[in-house]
Design a protein around this motif. Structure first.
Motif, PDB file in Angstrom:
ATOM      1  N   ASN A 140       0.801  -1.225   0.000  1.00 16.48           N
ATOM      2  CA  ASN A 140       0.000   0.000   0.000  1.00 16.48           C
ATOM      3  C   ASN A 140       0.833   1.275   0.000  1.00 16.48           C
ATOM      4  OD1 ASN A 140      -2.311  -1.569   0.097  1.00 16.48           O
ATOM      5  ND2 ASN A 140      -2.112  -1.790   2.334  1.00 16.48           N
ATOM      6  N   GLU A 188      -5.859  -0.378  -7.444  1.00 18.42           N
ATOM      7  CA  GLU A 188      -7.272  -0.121  -7.751  1.00 18.42           C
ATOM      8  C   GLU A 188      -7.332   0.892  -8.875  1.00 18.42           C
ATOM      9  OE1 GLU A 188      -9.909   0.639  -4.402  1.00 18.42           O
ATOM     10  OE2 GLU A 188      -8.366  -0.206  -3.088  1.00 18.42           O
ATOM     11  N   LYS A 202      -9.552   2.496 -10.406  1.00 18.50           N
ATOM     12  CA  LYS A 202     -10.431   3.668 -10.252  1.00 18.50           C
ATOM     13  C   LYS A 202      -9.671   4.800  -9.583  1.00 18.50           C
ATOM     14  CE  LYS A 202     -15.178   2.922 -10.777  1.00 18.50           C
ATOM     15  NZ  LYS A 202     -16.008   1.806 -10.319  1.00 18.50           N
ATOM     16  N   LYS A 203      -8.743   4.436  -8.689  1.00 16.24           N
ATOM     17  CA  LYS A 203      -7.986   5.462  -7.960  1.00 16.24           C
ATOM     18  C   LYS A 203      -6.669   5.818  -8.649  1.00 16.24           C
ATOM     19  CE  LYS A 203      -9.982   4.193  -3.559  1.00 16.24           C
ATOM     20  NZ  LYS A 203      -9.790   3.301  -2.425  1.00 16.24           N
ATOM     21  N   THR A 204      -6.010   4.816  -9.179  1.00 16.29           N
ATOM     22  CA  THR A 204      -4.685   5.103  -9.758  1.00 16.29           C
ATOM     23  C   THR A 204      -4.775   5.673 -11.160  1.00 16.29           C
ATOM     24  OG1 THR A 204      -4.554   2.884 -10.650  1.00 16.29           O
ATOM     25  CG2 THR A 204      -3.516   3.241  -8.504  1.00 16.29           C
ATOM     26  N   LYS A 217     -10.059  -4.364  -7.777  1.00 20.48           N
ATOM     27  CA  LYS A 217      -8.591  -4.494  -7.867  1.00 20.48           C
ATOM     28  C   LYS A 217      -8.131  -5.226  -9.123  1.00 20.48           C
ATOM     29  CE  LYS A 217      -7.197  -4.096  -3.168  1.00 20.48           C
ATOM     30  NZ  LYS A 217      -6.961  -4.724  -1.905  1.00 20.48           N
ATOM     31  N   GLY A 268      -2.752   9.193 -11.383  1.00 19.17           N
ATOM     32  CA  GLY A 268      -3.744   9.226 -10.317  1.00 19.17           C
ATOM     33  C   GLY A 268      -3.115   9.249  -8.926  1.00 19.17           C
ATOM     34  N   SER A 269      -3.958   9.163  -7.924  1.00 20.03           N
ATOM     35  CA  SER A 269      -3.472   9.362  -6.562  1.00 20.03           C
ATOM     36  C   SER A 269      -3.365   8.068  -5.753  1.00 20.03           C
ATOM     37  CB  SER A 269      -4.453  10.280  -5.834  1.00 20.03           C
ATOM     38  OG  SER A 269      -5.732   9.684  -5.932  1.00 20.03           O
ATOM     39  N   GLY A 270      -3.779   6.965  -6.346  1.00 20.04           N
ATOM     40  CA  GLY A 270      -3.958   5.745  -5.545  1.00 20.04           C
ATOM     41  C   GLY A 270      -2.688   5.126  -5.014  1.00 20.04           C
TER      42      GLY A 270
END
Ligand code: FRU
Length: 501
Positions: free
Chosen positions: A376, A401, A403-405, A441, A483-485
Protein backbone atom coordinates in the motif's frame (compact mmCIF):
# COMPACT_ATOMS: atom_id res chain seq x y z
CA UNK A 1 46.16 -49.64 -53.54
CA UNK A 2 44.25 -46.40 -53.09
CA UNK A 3 41.10 -48.11 -54.28
CA UNK A 4 41.51 -50.92 -51.71
CA UNK A 5 42.02 -48.40 -48.93
CA UNK A 6 38.87 -46.56 -49.99
CA UNK A 7 36.92 -49.78 -50.04
CA UNK A 8 38.17 -50.70 -46.58
CA UNK A 9 37.27 -47.25 -45.26
CA UNK A 10 33.79 -47.56 -46.74
CA UNK A 11 33.26 -50.99 -45.19
CA UNK A 12 34.44 -49.71 -41.79
CA UNK A 13 32.25 -46.60 -42.03
CA UNK A 14 29.34 -48.85 -42.97
CA UNK A 15 29.90 -51.08 -39.95
CA UNK A 16 30.12 -48.09 -37.58
CA UNK A 17 27.02 -46.55 -39.13
CA UNK A 18 25.11 -49.81 -38.86
CA UNK A 19 25.94 -50.22 -35.17
CA UNK A 20 25.10 -46.60 -34.40
CA UNK A 21 21.85 -46.77 -36.27
CA UNK A 22 20.57 -50.07 -34.96
CA UNK A 23 18.89 -48.66 -31.88
CA UNK A 24 18.08 -45.15 -33.07
CA UNK A 25 16.77 -45.43 -36.59
CA UNK A 26 16.33 -47.69 -39.56
CA UNK A 27 19.65 -48.15 -41.21
CA UNK A 28 19.36 -46.90 -44.76
CA UNK A 29 19.99 -43.20 -44.07
CA UNK A 30 23.41 -41.74 -43.28
CA UNK A 31 22.05 -39.73 -40.36
CA UNK A 32 24.42 -40.88 -37.65
CA UNK A 33 26.27 -37.61 -38.15
CA UNK A 34 23.25 -35.89 -36.59
CA UNK A 35 24.10 -37.38 -33.23
CA UNK A 36 26.11 -34.22 -32.66
CA UNK A 37 25.28 -33.84 -28.98
CA UNK A 38 28.80 -34.51 -27.63
CA UNK A 39 29.95 -31.35 -29.44
CA UNK A 40 27.37 -29.32 -27.46
CA UNK A 41 29.13 -29.95 -24.18
CA UNK A 42 31.70 -27.25 -24.94
CA UNK A 43 28.94 -24.64 -24.83
CA UNK A 44 28.01 -23.18 -21.44
CA UNK A 45 24.89 -21.32 -20.31
CA UNK A 46 26.40 -18.00 -19.29
CA UNK A 47 26.02 -15.86 -22.42
CA UNK A 48 24.72 -12.31 -22.12
CA UNK A 49 21.38 -13.10 -23.80
CA UNK A 50 20.97 -16.74 -22.69
CA UNK A 51 17.68 -17.20 -20.80
CA UNK A 52 18.52 -18.18 -17.24
CA UNK A 53 15.28 -19.84 -16.12
CA UNK A 54 13.76 -20.79 -19.46
CA UNK A 55 14.80 -23.89 -21.35
CA UNK A 56 17.03 -23.47 -24.39
CA UNK A 57 19.07 -26.11 -26.20
CA UNK A 58 22.76 -25.80 -25.38
CA UNK A 59 23.27 -25.34 -29.10
CA UNK A 60 21.24 -24.94 -32.26
CA UNK A 61 17.57 -24.61 -33.10
CA UNK A 62 14.52 -25.76 -31.16
CA UNK A 63 10.79 -25.50 -31.74
CA UNK A 64 7.82 -27.46 -30.35
CA UNK A 65 8.01 -29.28 -27.01
CA UNK A 66 7.52 -33.00 -27.72
CA UNK A 67 6.94 -36.14 -25.70
CA UNK A 68 6.48 -34.37 -22.38
CA UNK A 69 6.08 -37.06 -19.77
CA UNK A 70 6.87 -37.71 -16.11
CA UNK A 71 8.28 -41.03 -15.04
CA UNK A 72 10.11 -42.23 -11.94
CA UNK A 73 11.17 -38.87 -10.57
CA UNK A 74 12.00 -37.26 -13.90
CA UNK A 75 10.20 -34.84 -16.17
CA UNK A 76 11.15 -35.48 -19.78
CA UNK A 77 11.12 -32.67 -22.29
CA UNK A 78 11.79 -33.83 -25.83
CA UNK A 79 11.72 -31.12 -28.44
CA UNK A 80 11.89 -30.37 -32.15
CA UNK A 81 15.52 -29.74 -32.89
CA UNK A 82 17.94 -29.14 -35.73
CA UNK A 83 21.20 -30.84 -34.68
CA UNK A 84 23.03 -29.16 -37.51
CA UNK A 85 22.18 -25.51 -37.25
CA UNK A 86 20.37 -22.61 -35.67
CA UNK A 87 17.49 -22.50 -38.15
CA UNK A 88 14.62 -24.96 -38.68
CA UNK A 89 15.59 -28.21 -40.44
CA UNK A 90 16.67 -31.87 -40.02
CA UNK A 91 13.90 -32.29 -37.46
CA UNK A 92 15.00 -34.60 -34.68
CA UNK A 93 13.69 -35.22 -31.16
CA UNK A 94 16.24 -33.80 -28.78
CA UNK A 95 15.93 -34.53 -25.06
CA UNK A 96 16.26 -32.94 -21.64
CA UNK A 97 15.33 -34.13 -18.14
CA UNK A 98 14.51 -32.35 -14.90
CA UNK A 99 13.44 -33.23 -11.39
CA UNK A 100 11.52 -29.99 -10.89
CA UNK A 101 10.70 -28.50 -14.36
CA UNK A 102 13.06 -25.61 -13.53
CA UNK A 103 16.57 -27.13 -13.61
CA UNK A 104 17.14 -29.04 -16.86
CA UNK A 105 19.88 -31.31 -18.11
CA UNK A 106 20.12 -31.88 -21.84
CA UNK A 107 20.88 -35.46 -22.92
CA UNK A 108 21.82 -36.90 -26.31
CA UNK A 109 19.31 -36.62 -29.11
CA UNK A 110 16.55 -39.21 -28.77
CA UNK A 111 15.03 -39.94 -32.18
CA UNK A 112 16.90 -39.15 -35.38
CA UNK A 113 15.45 -38.89 -38.89
CA UNK A 114 15.27 -42.19 -40.77
CA UNK A 115 14.13 -43.55 -44.10
CA UNK A 116 14.09 -40.22 -45.93
CA UNK A 117 11.87 -38.28 -43.56
CA UNK A 118 12.11 -36.05 -40.55
CA UNK A 119 10.73 -36.67 -37.05
CA UNK A 120 8.00 -34.14 -36.43
CA UNK A 121 6.10 -33.39 -33.24
CA UNK A 122 4.23 -35.83 -31.03
CA UNK A 123 3.69 -36.97 -27.48
CA UNK A 124 4.92 -39.59 -25.04
CA UNK A 125 3.18 -41.83 -22.51
CA UNK A 126 4.10 -44.43 -19.93
CA UNK A 127 3.05 -47.94 -20.94
CA UNK A 128 1.79 -48.79 -17.44
CA UNK A 129 0.09 -52.05 -18.46
CA UNK A 130 2.86 -53.13 -20.84
CA UNK A 131 0.49 -53.06 -23.81
CA UNK A 132 3.42 -53.05 -26.22
CA UNK A 133 5.00 -56.03 -24.45
CA UNK A 134 8.46 -54.50 -24.43
CA UNK A 135 8.91 -53.86 -20.71
CA UNK A 136 12.25 -54.85 -19.21
CA UNK A 137 12.19 -55.70 -15.51
CA UNK A 138 10.30 -53.19 -13.40
CA UNK A 139 11.08 -50.22 -15.64
CA UNK A 140 7.97 -49.22 -17.56
CA UNK A 141 8.31 -48.62 -21.27
CA UNK A 142 8.12 -45.01 -22.47
CA UNK A 143 6.16 -44.64 -25.70
CA UNK A 144 6.88 -41.82 -28.14
CA UNK A 145 4.37 -41.23 -30.91
CA UNK A 146 5.48 -38.85 -33.64
CA UNK A 147 4.84 -37.81 -37.20
CA UNK A 148 7.12 -39.19 -39.82
CA UNK A 149 7.34 -36.30 -42.27
CA UNK A 150 7.96 -37.85 -45.66
CA UNK A 151 8.14 -35.47 -48.59
CA UNK A 152 8.07 -36.33 -52.29
CA UNK A 153 5.31 -37.36 -52.23
CA UNK A 154 3.90 -35.56 -49.19
CA UNK A 155 2.53 -38.48 -47.24
CA UNK A 156 2.98 -37.84 -43.57
CA UNK A 157 2.13 -40.72 -41.28
CA UNK A 158 2.17 -41.47 -37.55
CA UNK A 159 4.79 -43.80 -36.10
CA UNK A 160 5.94 -45.03 -32.71
CA UNK A 161 9.24 -45.42 -30.88
CA UNK A 162 9.76 -46.82 -27.41
CA UNK A 163 12.35 -46.76 -24.70
CA UNK A 164 13.01 -49.43 -22.08
CA UNK A 165 15.71 -47.39 -20.31
CA UNK A 166 13.83 -44.29 -19.15
CA UNK A 167 14.27 -42.39 -22.40
CA UNK A 168 18.05 -42.80 -22.68
CA UNK A 169 17.67 -44.68 -25.98
CA UNK A 170 14.77 -45.40 -28.30
CA UNK A 171 13.89 -48.21 -30.69
CA UNK A 172 11.56 -47.71 -33.60
CA UNK A 173 8.42 -49.84 -33.30
CA UNK A 174 7.90 -51.98 -36.40
CA UNK A 175 10.95 -50.31 -38.02
CA UNK A 176 9.26 -46.93 -37.84
CA UNK A 177 6.48 -47.90 -40.25
CA UNK A 178 3.06 -46.30 -39.91
CA UNK A 179 0.86 -47.15 -36.95
CA UNK A 180 -1.64 -44.70 -38.46
CA UNK A 181 -1.22 -44.39 -42.22
CA UNK A 182 -1.83 -41.20 -44.15
CA UNK A 183 -5.52 -40.35 -44.00
CA UNK A 184 -5.60 -38.65 -47.40
CA UNK A 185 -4.71 -35.16 -46.24
CA UNK A 186 -1.10 -35.27 -47.43
CA UNK A 187 1.26 -33.32 -45.23
CA UNK A 188 -1.23 -31.53 -43.03
CA UNK A 189 -1.97 -34.47 -40.75
CA UNK A 190 0.45 -34.49 -37.88
CA UNK A 191 1.47 -34.26 -34.22
CA UNK A 192 -0.28 -37.25 -32.58
CA UNK A 193 -1.34 -36.97 -28.96
CA UNK A 194 -1.61 -40.41 -27.33
CA UNK A 195 -2.84 -41.32 -23.87
CA UNK A 196 -4.37 -44.22 -21.97
CA UNK A 197 -8.11 -43.68 -21.35
CA UNK A 198 -8.78 -45.54 -18.13
CA UNK A 199 -12.59 -45.46 -18.33
CA UNK A 200 -12.75 -47.27 -21.69
CA UNK A 201 -9.48 -49.18 -21.13
CA UNK A 202 -8.16 -48.12 -24.51
CA UNK A 203 -5.39 -46.05 -25.96
CA UNK A 204 -6.59 -42.86 -27.64
CA UNK A 205 -4.85 -40.82 -30.33
CA UNK A 206 -5.85 -37.32 -31.31
CA UNK A 207 -4.60 -36.12 -34.64
CA UNK A 208 -4.93 -32.80 -36.39
CA UNK A 209 -5.61 -33.72 -40.02
CA UNK A 210 -6.95 -30.70 -41.88
CA UNK A 211 -7.04 -26.94 -41.64
CA UNK A 212 -9.68 -24.51 -42.85
CA UNK A 213 -7.65 -22.24 -45.10
CA UNK A 214 -9.86 -20.09 -47.33
CA UNK A 215 -12.39 -17.59 -46.03
CA UNK A 216 -15.14 -19.34 -48.02
CA UNK A 217 -14.25 -22.61 -46.30
CA UNK A 218 -14.37 -20.96 -42.91
CA UNK A 219 -17.79 -19.41 -43.57
CA UNK A 220 -19.26 -22.51 -45.21
CA UNK A 221 -21.90 -24.64 -43.48
CA UNK A 222 -19.53 -27.57 -42.93
CA UNK A 223 -16.23 -27.09 -41.20
CA UNK A 224 -13.36 -28.44 -43.26
CA UNK A 225 -11.02 -28.05 -40.27
CA UNK A 226 -10.72 -31.51 -38.74
CA UNK A 227 -9.26 -33.38 -35.79
CA UNK A 228 -9.51 -37.16 -35.90
CA UNK A 229 -9.84 -39.35 -32.81
CA UNK A 230 -8.55 -42.94 -32.93
CA UNK A 231 -8.59 -45.78 -30.40
CA UNK A 232 -6.39 -48.82 -30.01
CA UNK A 233 -6.10 -51.93 -27.83
CA UNK A 234 -2.54 -52.78 -28.74
CA UNK A 235 -0.87 -49.51 -29.87
CA UNK A 236 -0.17 -51.08 -33.27
CA UNK A 237 -3.66 -51.05 -34.83
CA UNK A 238 -5.73 -47.88 -34.59
CA UNK A 239 -9.39 -47.44 -35.49
CA UNK A 240 -11.03 -44.15 -36.39
CA UNK A 241 -13.35 -43.34 -33.46
CA UNK A 242 -14.74 -39.94 -34.47
CA UNK A 243 -14.03 -36.67 -36.25
CA UNK A 244 -14.17 -33.32 -34.49
CA UNK A 245 -14.82 -30.72 -37.17
CA UNK A 246 -13.94 -27.13 -36.30
CA UNK A 247 -12.38 -24.34 -38.27
CA UNK A 248 -10.11 -23.18 -35.46
CA UNK A 249 -8.01 -26.35 -35.31
CA UNK A 250 -4.41 -26.27 -36.49
CA UNK A 251 -1.40 -28.42 -35.48
CA UNK A 252 -0.21 -29.88 -32.19
CA UNK A 253 -3.50 -30.79 -30.54
CA UNK A 254 -3.42 -31.58 -26.85
CA UNK A 255 -6.29 -32.97 -24.79
CA UNK A 256 -6.40 -32.95 -20.98
CA UNK A 257 -8.87 -33.85 -18.26
CA UNK A 258 -9.08 -31.06 -15.67
CA UNK A 259 -11.08 -30.62 -12.47
CA UNK A 260 -13.38 -27.60 -12.41
CA UNK A 261 -12.66 -25.39 -9.37
CA UNK A 262 -10.45 -28.16 -7.97
CA UNK A 263 -13.36 -30.63 -7.74
CA UNK A 264 -12.10 -34.10 -8.74
CA UNK A 265 -15.70 -35.25 -9.11
CA UNK A 266 -16.38 -32.61 -11.71
CA UNK A 267 -13.76 -32.91 -14.42
CA UNK A 268 -13.96 -31.61 -17.97
CA UNK A 269 -11.88 -32.26 -21.07
CA UNK A 270 -10.04 -29.41 -22.72
CA UNK A 271 -8.84 -29.63 -26.32
CA UNK A 272 -6.37 -27.07 -27.63
CA UNK A 273 -4.21 -26.49 -30.67
CA UNK A 274 -0.86 -24.86 -31.43
CA UNK A 275 -2.36 -21.34 -31.34
CA UNK A 276 -3.90 -22.24 -27.94
CA UNK A 277 -7.49 -21.85 -29.05
CA UNK A 278 -9.41 -24.21 -26.80
CA UNK A 279 -12.76 -25.82 -26.30
CA UNK A 280 -14.09 -27.50 -23.13
CA UNK A 281 -16.45 -30.48 -23.05
CA UNK A 282 -17.10 -34.15 -22.38
CA UNK A 283 -15.32 -37.21 -23.77
CA UNK A 284 -16.76 -40.74 -23.66
CA UNK A 285 -13.72 -42.56 -25.01
CA UNK A 286 -14.62 -42.03 -28.65
CA UNK A 287 -16.29 -38.64 -29.13
CA UNK A 288 -15.61 -35.14 -27.81
CA UNK A 289 -18.79 -33.11 -27.28
CA UNK A 290 -18.80 -29.38 -26.53
CA UNK A 291 -21.13 -26.41 -26.59
CA UNK A 292 -18.92 -23.82 -28.19
CA UNK A 293 -15.41 -22.49 -28.55
CA UNK A 294 -14.55 -20.75 -25.35
CA UNK A 295 -11.15 -19.28 -25.22
CA UNK A 296 -7.54 -18.54 -25.87
CA UNK A 297 -4.84 -19.81 -23.53
CA UNK A 298 -2.25 -17.14 -24.33
CA UNK A 299 -2.60 -13.60 -25.73
CA UNK A 300 1.12 -12.96 -26.29
CA UNK A 301 3.03 -12.81 -29.55
CA UNK A 302 5.31 -15.76 -28.86
CA UNK A 303 3.44 -18.75 -27.48
CA UNK A 304 2.92 -21.75 -29.75
CA UNK A 305 2.55 -25.53 -29.94
CA UNK A 306 2.23 -25.96 -26.18
CA UNK A 307 2.03 -29.41 -24.63
CA UNK A 308 1.27 -30.85 -21.18
CA UNK A 309 3.18 -33.46 -19.17
CA UNK A 310 1.58 -36.86 -19.43
CA UNK A 311 1.49 -38.97 -16.21
CA UNK A 312 2.00 -35.94 -13.98
CA UNK A 313 2.83 -37.10 -10.43
CA UNK A 314 0.71 -34.82 -8.26
CA UNK A 315 -2.56 -34.13 -10.03
CA UNK A 316 -1.24 -30.92 -11.55
CA UNK A 317 -1.46 -30.36 -15.29
CA UNK A 318 1.59 -28.40 -16.41
CA UNK A 319 2.06 -26.95 -19.87
CA UNK A 320 5.11 -25.61 -21.73
CA UNK A 321 4.95 -23.74 -25.02
CA UNK A 322 7.52 -22.94 -27.69
CA UNK A 323 8.25 -19.21 -27.66
CA UNK A 324 8.00 -18.98 -31.44
CA UNK A 325 9.94 -16.17 -33.14
CA UNK A 326 12.35 -15.83 -30.22
CA UNK A 327 15.18 -14.98 -32.56
CA UNK A 328 18.51 -15.22 -30.75
CA UNK A 329 20.47 -15.37 -34.01
CA UNK A 330 20.60 -11.58 -34.17
CA UNK A 331 22.07 -11.55 -30.67
CA UNK A 332 24.66 -14.06 -31.96
CA UNK A 333 23.84 -16.75 -29.42
CA UNK A 334 24.98 -20.37 -30.00
CA UNK A 335 21.33 -21.50 -29.70
CA UNK A 336 18.08 -20.26 -31.20
CA UNK A 337 14.51 -20.16 -29.77
CA UNK A 338 13.38 -21.00 -26.24
CA UNK A 339 10.57 -22.61 -24.23
CA UNK A 340 8.10 -20.71 -22.06
CA UNK A 341 8.21 -21.07 -18.30
CA UNK A 342 6.05 -24.07 -17.22
CA UNK A 343 2.61 -23.11 -15.96
CA UNK A 344 -0.22 -25.05 -14.36
CA UNK A 345 -3.56 -25.28 -16.16
CA UNK A 346 -6.74 -25.06 -14.11
CA UNK A 347 -10.41 -24.66 -14.96
CA UNK A 348 -12.30 -22.15 -12.87
CA UNK A 349 -15.86 -20.91 -12.94
CA UNK A 350 -16.08 -17.20 -13.74
CA UNK A 351 -19.15 -14.96 -14.31
CA UNK A 352 -18.48 -15.74 -17.97
CA UNK A 353 -18.53 -19.53 -17.61
CA UNK A 354 -15.71 -22.04 -17.10
CA UNK A 355 -12.31 -20.75 -18.21
CA UNK A 356 -8.69 -21.77 -18.26
CA UNK A 357 -6.30 -20.20 -15.73
CA UNK A 358 -2.51 -20.55 -15.97
CA UNK A 359 0.10 -19.88 -13.31
CA UNK A 360 3.89 -20.39 -13.10
CA UNK A 361 4.79 -23.63 -11.30
CA UNK A 362 5.65 -23.08 -7.64
CA UNK A 363 9.07 -24.70 -8.19
CA UNK A 364 10.20 -21.27 -9.41
CA UNK A 365 10.60 -20.39 -5.72
CA UNK A 366 13.76 -22.52 -5.58
CA UNK A 367 15.41 -19.74 -7.62
CA UNK A 368 14.39 -16.85 -5.38
CA UNK A 369 17.22 -14.86 -3.86
CA UNK A 370 16.19 -11.39 -2.65
CA UNK A 371 12.62 -10.37 -1.91
CA UNK A 372 11.42 -6.74 -1.92
CA UNK A 373 7.94 -6.13 -0.57
CA UNK A 374 6.00 -2.85 -0.71
CA UNK A 375 2.48 -2.77 0.73
CA UNK A 376 0.00 0.00 0.00
CA UNK A 377 2.48 2.65 -1.14
CA UNK A 378 1.61 5.92 -2.86
CA UNK A 379 3.04 5.66 -6.38
CA UNK A 380 5.54 8.58 -5.99
CA UNK A 381 7.00 7.02 -2.85
CA UNK A 382 7.33 3.62 -4.49
CA UNK A 383 9.30 5.04 -7.39
CA UNK A 384 12.01 6.24 -5.00
CA UNK A 385 12.08 2.94 -3.12
CA UNK A 386 12.30 0.93 -6.34
CA UNK A 387 15.36 2.86 -7.45
CA UNK A 388 17.40 0.80 -4.93
CA UNK A 389 16.76 -2.40 -6.90
CA UNK A 390 19.25 -3.76 -9.40
CA UNK A 391 17.78 -6.92 -10.92
CA UNK A 392 18.66 -9.30 -13.74
CA UNK A 393 16.00 -12.04 -13.39
CA UNK A 394 12.64 -11.07 -11.93
CA UNK A 395 9.39 -12.57 -10.67
CA UNK A 396 7.27 -9.57 -9.66
CA UNK A 397 3.63 -8.84 -8.81
CA UNK A 398 1.65 -5.62 -8.65
CA UNK A 399 -1.82 -4.90 -7.28
CA UNK A 400 -3.82 -1.66 -7.50
CA UNK A 401 -7.27 -0.12 -7.75
CA UNK A 402 -7.53 1.36 -11.24
CA UNK A 403 -10.43 3.67 -10.25
CA UNK A 404 -7.99 5.46 -7.96
CA UNK A 405 -4.68 5.10 -9.76
CA UNK A 406 -5.90 5.72 -13.31
CA UNK A 407 -3.45 4.60 -16.01
CA UNK A 408 -0.19 3.09 -14.80
CA UNK A 409 3.14 2.35 -16.44
CA UNK A 410 5.28 -0.37 -14.90
CA UNK A 411 8.72 -0.65 -16.44
CA UNK A 412 11.01 -3.59 -15.76
CA UNK A 413 14.48 -3.51 -17.25
CA UNK A 414 13.21 -1.16 -19.97
CA UNK A 415 10.19 -3.35 -20.83
CA UNK A 416 7.10 -1.19 -20.36
CA UNK A 417 3.77 -2.69 -19.32
CA UNK A 418 0.96 -0.12 -19.32
CA UNK A 419 -2.48 -0.41 -17.75
CA UNK A 420 -5.29 1.44 -19.53
CA UNK A 421 -7.80 2.10 -16.75
CA UNK A 422 -10.66 2.98 -19.15
CA UNK A 423 -10.31 -0.10 -21.30
CA UNK A 424 -9.17 -2.29 -18.38
CA UNK A 425 -6.33 -3.87 -20.32
CA UNK A 426 -2.61 -4.29 -19.87
CA UNK A 427 -0.63 -3.35 -22.96
CA UNK A 428 2.84 -4.62 -23.71
CA UNK A 429 4.46 -3.72 -27.02
CA UNK A 430 1.06 -3.13 -28.64
CA UNK A 431 -0.44 -6.45 -27.42
CA UNK A 432 -3.47 -6.26 -25.13
CA UNK A 433 -4.30 -8.44 -22.19
CA UNK A 434 -7.75 -8.04 -20.68
CA UNK A 435 -7.69 -7.47 -16.91
CA UNK A 436 -11.01 -6.12 -15.65
CA UNK A 437 -10.98 -5.13 -11.98
CA UNK A 438 -12.17 -7.86 -9.60
CA UNK A 439 -13.64 -6.35 -6.40
CA UNK A 440 -12.12 -3.05 -7.57
CA UNK A 441 -8.59 -4.49 -7.87
CA UNK A 442 -6.31 -5.50 -10.69
CA UNK A 443 -3.34 -7.84 -10.33
CA UNK A 444 -0.44 -8.62 -12.59
CA UNK A 445 2.48 -11.00 -12.17
CA UNK A 446 5.42 -10.81 -14.57
CA UNK A 447 8.43 -13.04 -15.15
CA UNK A 448 11.38 -11.29 -16.77
CA UNK A 449 14.29 -13.34 -18.09
CA UNK A 450 17.08 -12.39 -20.49
CA UNK A 451 14.89 -13.34 -23.45
CA UNK A 452 11.29 -12.90 -22.35
CA UNK A 453 8.53 -11.23 -20.40
CA UNK A 454 5.50 -13.32 -19.39
CA UNK A 455 2.39 -11.59 -18.05
CA UNK A 456 -0.21 -13.25 -15.81
CA UNK A 457 -3.23 -11.03 -15.18
CA UNK A 458 -5.70 -11.50 -12.33
CA UNK A 459 -4.34 -14.76 -10.86
CA UNK A 460 -3.77 -16.27 -14.31
CA UNK A 461 -7.19 -15.53 -15.87
CA UNK A 462 -5.35 -14.18 -18.92
CA UNK A 463 -1.73 -14.79 -19.90
CA UNK A 464 0.61 -13.27 -22.47
CA UNK A 465 4.03 -14.65 -23.38
CA UNK A 466 6.46 -12.39 -25.22
CA UNK A 467 9.99 -12.61 -26.53
CA UNK A 468 12.04 -9.64 -25.32
CA UNK A 469 15.75 -8.90 -25.04
CA UNK A 470 16.17 -6.47 -22.15
CA UNK A 471 19.27 -4.32 -22.35
CA UNK A 472 21.86 -6.14 -20.17
CA UNK A 473 22.87 -2.79 -18.69
CA UNK A 474 19.36 -1.76 -17.68
CA UNK A 475 18.48 -3.50 -14.41
CA UNK A 476 15.95 -0.99 -13.09
CA UNK A 477 12.29 -1.21 -12.13
CA UNK A 478 9.99 1.82 -11.98
CA UNK A 479 6.31 2.65 -11.80
CA UNK A 480 4.48 5.82 -12.72
CA UNK A 481 0.88 7.01 -12.86
CA UNK A 482 -1.13 10.20 -12.88
CA UNK A 483 -3.74 9.23 -10.32
CA UNK A 484 -3.47 9.36 -6.56
CA UNK A 485 -3.96 5.75 -5.55
CA UNK A 486 -1.77 3.30 -3.75
CA UNK A 487 0.00 0.29 -5.12
CA UNK A 488 1.33 -2.94 -3.61
CA UNK A 489 4.27 -4.74 -5.15
CA UNK A 490 6.37 -7.83 -4.46
CA UNK A 491 9.61 -8.31 -6.35
CA UNK A 492 11.59 -11.52 -6.18
CA UNK A 493 15.04 -11.55 -7.70
CA UNK A 494 16.04 -14.93 -9.11
CA UNK A 495 19.26 -16.81 -9.61
CA UNK A 496 20.05 -18.81 -12.71
CA UNK A 497 18.69 -22.33 -13.06
CA UNK A 498 21.75 -23.46 -15.04
CA UNK A 499 24.76 -25.08 -13.46
CA UNK A 500 27.40 -22.43 -12.84
CA UNK A 501 30.98 -23.10 -13.82
C1 FRU B 1 4.44 -26.72 -35.25
C2 FRU B 1 4.97 -27.68 -36.30
C3 FRU B 1 4.33 -29.04 -36.16
C4 FRU B 1 5.36 -29.94 -36.78
C5 FRU B 1 6.64 -29.29 -36.33
C6 FRU B 1 7.78 -29.43 -37.27
O1 FRU B 1 5.34 -25.72 -34.94
O2 FRU B 1 4.76 -27.16 -37.60
O3 FRU B 1 3.06 -29.15 -36.76
O4 FRU B 1 5.24 -31.25 -36.34
O5 FRU B 1 6.36 -27.92 -36.12
O6 FRU B 1 8.96 -28.93 -36.74
Amino acid sequence: MKKRKDTLALVLAGLIAASLSSTLHASEEPVQDMQTFPSYLDVGYDQKHRPQFHFTSRKNWLNDPNGMVYYDGEYHLFFQHNPKGNRWGNMTWAHAVSKDMVHWEQLSHAILPYGGGMIFSGTAAVDHNNTLGKQKGDTKTLLASFTKAVHKPDRYYQALAYSTDKGRSFELFNEGKAIVPNQGFDRSERDPKIFWHEASKKWVMILYVKRAVTEADKRGPIAPGKVRFFTSDNLADWEVASDFDRNWVFECMDFVHLPVDGDLNNKKWLLFDASFDYEIGEFDGTTFTTDKKVGLGDYGKNYYAAQTFNNSPDGRTVVIGWMRHSDFNKARMPFNQQMSFPTTMELRTTPDGVHLFRWPVKEIESLYTKKHEFSNRPIEKLTTELSQIDADLIDASIEFEPKKTGDIDWTLRGLKVGYDADKQVFIYNGARLAAPAVNGKVKLRVLVDRGSIELFANDGAAVATHFALPDPKNRKISVSGKGSGIVSMVINELKSSWPQK
